[in-house]
Design an enzyme around this catalytic site. Sequence first.
Site, short mmCIF file in Angstrom:
data_model
loop_
_atom_site.label_atom_id
_atom_site.label_comp_id
_atom_site.label_asym_id
_atom_site.label_seq_id
_atom_site.Cartn_x
_atom_site.Cartn_y
_atom_site.Cartn_z
N GLY A 166 1.80 3.89 4.30
CA GLY A 166 2.76 2.99 3.67
C GLY A 166 4.02 3.73 3.26
O GLY A 166 5.15 3.27 3.51
N LYS A 172 -6.32 0.19 2.64
CA LYS A 172 -7.62 0.36 3.28
C LYS A 172 -8.14 -1.00 3.74
O LYS A 172 -7.83 -2.04 3.14
CB LYS A 172 -8.61 0.98 2.30
CG LYS A 172 -8.29 2.42 1.91
CD LYS A 172 -8.78 3.39 2.96
CE LYS A 172 -8.74 4.81 2.44
NZ LYS A 172 -9.25 5.78 3.43
N ALA A 221 -0.52 11.17 9.16
CA ALA A 221 0.08 11.52 7.86
C ALA A 221 -1.01 11.60 6.82
O ALA A 221 -2.04 10.94 6.94
CB ALA A 221 1.12 10.48 7.45
N GLY A 240 0.80 -1.21 0.00
CA GLY A 240 0.00 0.00 0.00
C GLY A 240 0.83 1.26 0.00
O GLY A 240 1.42 1.61 1.02
N LYS A 255 -9.58 2.55 19.86
CA LYS A 255 -9.42 3.38 18.67
C LYS A 255 -10.68 3.34 17.80
O LYS A 255 -11.09 4.36 17.24
CB LYS A 255 -8.22 2.92 17.85
CG LYS A 255 -7.98 3.80 16.64
CD LYS A 255 -6.77 3.40 15.84
CE LYS A 255 -6.61 4.31 14.63
NZ LYS A 255 -5.49 3.90 13.77
#
Length: 363
Positions: free
Chosen positions: A72, A137, A189, A67, A245
């Site tokens: 990645g 994903k 990011a 990815g 999370k």
Amino acid sequence: MPGGPARTGSLHLPLAGTPVQALPDPGPLRRPGGGPVQRLGLSPFHRLRPGPGTVGIRGIVKIAIAGPGAMGCLFATYLAEAGHQVALLDHDRQRARRLAENGITVEGIRGRHRARPAVTSDAASVGAVDLFMVWVKAYHTADAVELHRAAVGPDTVIFTAQNGLGNPQRVLDKLPAASVVAGTTTVGANLRAEGRVHHAGEGDTVIGAASPGAAAALDGIASLLGDAGFPTTVATDIAGAVWRKVVVNAGINPLTAILGVENGRLLELAPARRLMEELAREAVVVASGQGVELDEQEAVALVVRVAERTAANRSSMLQDISAGRRTEIDAINGAIAALGPAPVNRAVAELVRARERLAGGRD
């Protein structure tokens, strides 16, 4: 992840590739200033474990990253800088060729970094690696593992810290005997353009064993990631960490995507805040039904704190909607609703799917 425009990770085609030269065997690994590291035969990451009286054992590790998105490319860049042999795997043959030619640029909180890892859509040209990191994903996890399985050997450890629920199981469905390490991360990011990443924020990474054979690798992976600038903790309760999370993502991401607002606006709009808190409460109840006990008040407070800390940010789900891409709603609120009674999560999941269709991100 709510820390957008940053995109983060959490626990989840058959194209011919652009060939790259197979990565050479790094040879005997050595202790700092000393002799070769003994290979114990249990896991390739035992060679990274700290030994008695040492700061830590370091050696070159062969890594494949599936990815070429924000996470990645970010991990590929910093792991390559740390001296490891990194190959970035992409299902898109033409994009892989462009990335191989142009390299990766990371700018942001650590300054500007350039890397030119091997990039290919042909995992066979890379061969079996020590560590296989999945940064696609959630809905692409199974396809990525299948497409790039030539990079997975009998001693390979597979790492997933993607968003949502079920990613480790998606890996194990394809590779039942695999050693799988699951995790979460708050590193932020976002992808500004192909091969160009903005490193928006540092964060903590938590990992744990998702399959019986993975426990022996945990300390070594934590050391490896820490050396690359990603502080990592080994958790005995990785399911709890993943669910915490997920609760945050479930409370914030879909509402920002539906309303088209930054995270902090959810706290200013009373109806949105009530929905956010109810989404979190439902997730806690469903988690309990799965054997994961979370404190409801703490979970709601955590969602509110994250929304406060990331008030000016656009969630990854909102970014996906804005770009006409499919979101990870099925692995977050959709997964919660599939596991137990969660009518509010089910409703917002359907609304996000409708937004996807309007934006062209889902057929």
